[in-house]
Design an enzyme around this catalytic site. Structure first.
Site, mmCIF file in Angstrom:
data_model
loop_
_atom_site.group_PDB
_atom_site.id
_atom_site.type_symbol
_atom_site.label_atom_id
_atom_site.label_comp_id
_atom_site.label_asym_id
_atom_site.label_seq_id
_atom_site.Cartn_x
_atom_site.Cartn_y
_atom_site.Cartn_z
ATOM 1 N N GLN A 1 8.923 -1.919 16.569
ATOM 2 C CA GLN A 1 9.758 -2.690 15.645
ATOM 3 C C GLN A 1 10.965 -1.857 15.195
ATOM 4 O O GLN A 1 12.099 -2.343 15.184
ATOM 5 C CB GLN A 1 8.904 -3.088 14.437
ATOM 6 N N GLN B 1 7.194 -14.623 13.045
ATOM 7 C CA GLN B 1 6.735 -13.478 13.831
ATOM 8 C C GLN B 1 5.241 -13.531 14.132
ATOM 9 O O GLN B 1 4.693 -12.617 14.728
ATOM 10 C CB GLN B 1 7.124 -12.165 13.157
ATOM 11 N N HIS C 1 0.862 -1.188 0.000
ATOM 12 C CA HIS C 1 0.000 0.000 0.000
ATOM 13 C C HIS C 1 0.898 1.238 0.000
ATOM 14 O O HIS C 1 2.135 1.115 -0.012
ATOM 15 C CB HIS C 1 -0.959 -0.025 1.203
ATOM 16 N N LYS D 1 5.041 3.605 11.816
ATOM 17 C CA LYS D 1 3.777 2.977 12.216
ATOM 18 C C LYS D 1 4.055 1.806 13.158
ATOM 19 O O LYS D 1 3.350 1.603 14.139
ATOM 20 C CB LYS D 1 3.038 2.505 10.972
ATOM 21 N N HIS E 1 4.000 1.374 2.262
ATOM 22 C CA HIS E 1 5.179 0.680 1.731
ATOM 23 C C HIS E 1 5.836 1.508 0.614
ATOM 24 O O HIS E 1 7.054 1.617 0.531
ATOM 25 C CB HIS E 1 4.783 -0.670 1.120
#
Ligand code: AMP
Length: 282
Positions: A153, A61, A34, A149, A37
């Site tokens: 991470q 994960q 999307h 976002k 990315h």
């Protein structure tokens, strides 16, 4: 655009780029691309001579009860989008290629993975840092781009790169949102039209919290009460967490004295959505 599916071949291609003196920019993804990315890719294209992306839904994960099997996939569409952005190589390994029989190694970052999603998704970040370390060894990037976002991470990967002396620069990119504010995510595809509308209130609630901070409020309980009020209006199936943390350590804080983050994880319908807003003194 080249499509490469074995680690050996990818390593050889990256070696060639490096021998030619090219700077390699890398964007790892799980596909179903999307605009979020694509923003990472466009920036990678700006900053590097060669842009490599990976498309790999990483099984390690996902928890046993999570959506690995259902995770949306559309390789043909992804390849078209990647080509349009000007990606040079797409690395599309199979799970067997990256986790062959006998695989038994993991990379685990400790402190910053303990709070937030680390509580509700045990093993998730271990899977993320292990796959990113592997991908870095395969793609050999000079720079790698990740979205804010997935803030926790991003912090965990920066920590891993520092701690393991990995020679890759990590660049964080601001969250790309839909017109109504909902953070773009491959998982938004799961939302029914009704739930999709409700989901937009998440970001509005975060903004209300940010507004209080801008007006001088530093007490996190006060800010969190406001954010929670907005989120409860969406009648979520579950609120996993609504927290304000130090932006670097990701530990909960009571008073905002330094860079901080309001982070939320909420289940709307069957979809677990995360979002955050970074609070910085301006
Ligand atoms: P994923 O395919 O969900 O694993 O995401 C691949 C990369 O894209 C990660 O670095 C994400 O943080 C980043 N990303 C996902 N959604 C967004 C977004 N809405 N804005 C910016 N980056 C994003």
């Amino acid at each position: 655009m080249e499509i490469i599916s074995t680690a050996k071949e990818m390593q050889q291609r990256s070696d060639q780029f490096r021998q030619q003196g090219k700077t390699i920019a890398f964007v790892p993804t799980m596909g179903y691309l999307h605009e979020g990315h694509l923003a990472l890719m466009r920036e990678g294209k700006e900053q590097g001579d060669k842009l490599i992306i990976s498309i790999f839904v990483n099984p390690t994960q996902f928890g046993p009860a999570e959506d690995y099997e259902q995770y949306p996939r559309d390789m043909q569409r992804d390849l078209k989008l990647a080509q349009k952005v000007g990606v040079d190589c797409v690395f599309t390994p199979s799970a067997q290629e990256l986790y062959p029989d006998g695989f038994q190694t993991a990379v685990e970052v400790e402190g910053v993975t303990q709070n937030l999603c680390g509580i509700s998704r045990p093993g998730h970040f271990r899977g993320v840092t292990t796959i990113v370390a592997k991908l870095f060894n395969i793609v050999k990037p000079h720079i790698a781009l990740f979205g804010q976002k997935d803030y926790q991470q991003l912090v965990a990967i920066k920590r891993m790169v520092d701690d393991l002396n990995i020679d890759t620069e990590i660049i964080g990119i601001p969250t790309v949102r839909e017109r109504d504010g909902l953070a773009m995510s491959s998982r938004n595809a799961y939302l029914s039209p009704k739930k999709r509308k409700e989901a937009a209130k998440l970001y509005r609630s975060l903004r209300k919290g940010e507004e209080l901070f801008r007006q001088g409020e530093k007490n996190t309980t006060t800010i969190l009460n406001t954010v929670r009020g907005g989120i409860e209006e969406t009648k979520p199936e579950k609120i996993d967490y609504i927290k304000i943390c130090d932006a670097h350590t990701l530990e909960d804080i009571e008073e905002i004295k330094d860079d901080a983050i309001i982070a939320i994880a909420v289940q709307i319908g069957k979809t677990r959505l995360i979002d955050n807003i970074i609070l910085k003194e301006v």
